[in-house]
Write a protein that holds these residues in place. Sequence first.
Motif, short mmCIF file in Angstrom:
data_model
loop_
_atom_site.label_atom_id
_atom_site.label_comp_id
_atom_site.label_asym_id
_atom_site.label_seq_id
_atom_site.Cartn_x
_atom_site.Cartn_y
_atom_site.Cartn_z
N TYR A 151 0.84 -1.20 0.00
CA TYR A 151 0.00 0.00 0.00
C TYR A 151 0.88 1.25 0.00
N LEU A 152 1.92 1.25 0.84
CA LEU A 152 2.76 2.43 0.99
C LEU A 152 3.54 2.72 -0.29
N GLU A 153 3.98 1.67 -0.98
CA GLU A 153 4.67 1.86 -2.25
C GLU A 153 3.73 2.51 -3.26
N THR A 154 2.48 2.07 -3.27
CA THR A 154 1.49 2.67 -4.16
C THR A 154 1.26 4.13 -3.79
N ILE A 155 1.14 4.42 -2.51
CA ILE A 155 0.98 5.80 -2.05
C ILE A 155 2.15 6.66 -2.50
N ARG A 156 3.36 6.13 -2.36
CA ARG A 156 4.56 6.87 -2.75
C ARG A 156 4.52 7.22 -4.23
N VAL A 157 4.14 6.27 -5.07
CA VAL A 157 4.07 6.51 -6.52
C VAL A 157 3.01 7.57 -6.83
N LEU A 158 1.84 7.45 -6.21
CA LEU A 158 0.76 8.39 -6.49
C LEU A 158 1.09 9.79 -5.99
N VAL A 159 1.67 9.89 -4.81
CA VAL A 159 2.06 11.19 -4.26
C VAL A 159 3.07 11.87 -5.19
N SER A 160 4.04 11.09 -5.67
CA SER A 160 5.04 11.63 -6.58
C SER A 160 4.40 12.06 -7.90
N THR A 161 3.45 11.27 -8.40
CA THR A 161 2.76 11.60 -9.63
C THR A 161 2.00 12.91 -9.51
N LEU A 162 1.48 13.17 -8.34
CA LEU A 162 0.75 14.41 -8.10
C LEU A 162 1.68 15.62 -7.93
N GLY A 163 2.99 15.36 -7.92
CA GLY A 163 3.96 16.46 -7.91
C GLY A 163 4.64 16.74 -6.59
N PHE A 164 4.58 15.79 -5.64
CA PHE A 164 5.20 15.99 -4.33
C PHE A 164 6.30 14.95 -4.12
N ASN A 165 7.48 15.40 -3.73
CA ASN A 165 8.63 14.48 -3.64
C ASN A 165 9.06 14.18 -2.22
N PHE A 166 8.21 14.44 -1.23
CA PHE A 166 8.64 14.29 0.16
C PHE A 166 8.78 12.83 0.60
N LEU A 167 8.40 11.88 -0.23
CA LEU A 167 8.63 10.46 0.08
C LEU A 167 9.69 9.84 -0.83
N GLU A 168 10.30 10.66 -1.67
CA GLU A 168 11.28 10.17 -2.64
C GLU A 168 12.70 10.34 -2.11
N ALA A 169 13.36 9.23 -1.83
CA ALA A 169 14.75 9.29 -1.37
C ALA A 169 15.62 9.84 -2.50
N PRO A 170 16.49 10.79 -2.21
CA PRO A 170 17.35 11.35 -3.27
C PRO A 170 18.34 10.32 -3.77
N ALA A 171 18.80 10.54 -5.00
CA ALA A 171 19.83 9.66 -5.56
C ALA A 171 21.07 9.71 -4.67
N SER A 172 21.76 8.59 -4.54
CA SER A 172 22.95 8.53 -3.70
C SER A 172 24.21 8.54 -4.55
N GLN A 173 25.31 8.93 -3.93
CA GLN A 173 26.59 8.95 -4.63
C GLN A 173 26.99 7.55 -5.06
N GLU A 174 26.64 6.56 -4.23
CA GLU A 174 27.00 5.17 -4.53
C GLU A 174 26.25 4.62 -5.73
N SER A 175 25.08 5.17 -6.02
CA SER A 175 24.26 4.65 -7.11
C SER A 175 24.49 5.36 -8.43
N THR A 176 25.42 6.32 -8.46
CA THR A 176 25.70 7.05 -9.69
C THR A 176 27.14 6.84 -10.12
N THR A 177 27.39 6.99 -11.41
CA THR A 177 28.74 6.85 -11.96
C THR A 177 29.37 8.22 -12.13
N ASP A 178 30.68 8.23 -12.32
CA ASP A 178 31.39 9.50 -12.52
C ASP A 178 30.80 10.27 -13.70
N GLY A 179 30.40 9.53 -14.74
CA GLY A 179 29.86 10.17 -15.93
C GLY A 179 28.53 10.84 -15.71
#
Length: 286
Positions: A151-179
């Motif tokens: 349920y919470l994953e669905t809520i997170r997707v819907l909240v984000s779709t409506l334009g609110f990012n307060f449940l979206e964890a930011p990208a991490s340095q470990e998950s990105t490449t130098d490029g």
Amino acid sequence: MNAAKRPQTIQIFLPTGDPNGIRQAEITTRSVRVFDVPRSELKLFTETPESTQPGLYFLLSDENGDGEPEVYIGESDSLRDRLKNHDSKRTWDRVVAAVSTSNSWTKVHVQYMERQAISLAKAAGARQLGNSAAGYSSHVPAPLVADCEEYLETIRVLVSTLGFNFLEAPASQESTTDGQRVQISADGVSATGVYTSAGLTVFAGSTVARVSNIASHATVAARQGRLVEAGVLADQGNGLVFTQDHAFATPSGAASIVLGRNSNGWVEWRTTSGRSLTDTVRSGLD
């Protein structure tokens, strides 16, 4: 696969026909419905049958007008009663509320989801939650936990779709490449981050210049102050430092905080090869 990373059909319904009024969102194959309700439309929402159900809610306030609202997370076995109480006791601009389309949630469901949502919002760097505790804690049976997580994953997707990012964890340095990373090395600061569909995330450890001319950059100074209060920025010598990864809605918003002055982030953020963010984004459209 993460539900947010695969194709999905999301239905957004405007009960009054006004795109600036109440919006109702749901994934057509799920049993969760999310309402986005401006405070001016609260009475109309409390007249709906869904408002009498148990639910999870998020009170949003953007008094500072900088696009990064403060959020308060709560739950109730009657959204109508709780929100009427909040209407006179708390400052907020809109409420985002989640309910079950089958009216099958219990008090235990919403209390568990409240606790998990508070944790998600803190990880996402949401500003000044206003929650005095981490949420109600009790033993929850494993089958119910599994349901609540879905349920919470669905809520997170819907909240984000409506334009609110307060449940979206930011990208991490470990998950990105130098490029993928961009950086600012100017005015005595050194900051790195990444630009994604969620905005520009500045990574923990990035240094920040304090605003030197408050008269000219009062808005930037105020935003730096709020990030210090929230624990996102901390004192370091003559400047500040990011204590955690933090997502900004725009590259310019991130650059202004880093440089301590109004800045064009599309020009200031550059790849390791020296190309501006504008150049790299535009090149992908050529």
